[in-house]
Design a protein around this motif. Structure first.
Motif: not given
Length: 91
Positions: A30-31, A59-63, A67-73
């Motif tokens: 939606g940018a 910015l809050v939504a993207i941040s 954060l979902g990449v942390i548990p994935y990695v």
């Protein structure tokens, strides 16, 4: 936004309209479209910081989503060479 004279009822009426409008898949997340929509909605209430409000939301939504990449990695399955060879032999 802390010093804006907008009531909570007004915010609860225009923010869902703005979020529905960015759900239309015109641009990524939606940018651009969201900036325009929120700017116009806030102008209707006599405020001029609608695009800045959308920047904050964006910015809050993207941040939060990144954060979902942390548990994935941390918890992704790591295959050994023997498992990889066994998978290749099956195929």
């Amino acid at each position: 936004f802390l010093h804006a004279n907008i009531g909570i009822k007004q915010l609860f009426s225009i923010i869902p309209v703005g979020l529905i409008s960015i759900a239309i898949p015109i641009s990524p997340a939606g940018a651009g479209v969201g900036h325009l929509v929120f700017e116009e909605l806030f102008k209707a209430l006599g405020q001029d910081k609608g695009a800045s409000f959308f920047n904050l939301y964006f910015l809050v939504a993207i941040s939060v989503n990144l954060l979902g990449v942390i548990p994935y990695v941390l918890w992704k399955k790591k295959h050994t060479f023997k498992e990889a060879e066994a998978l290749e032999e099956v195929q």
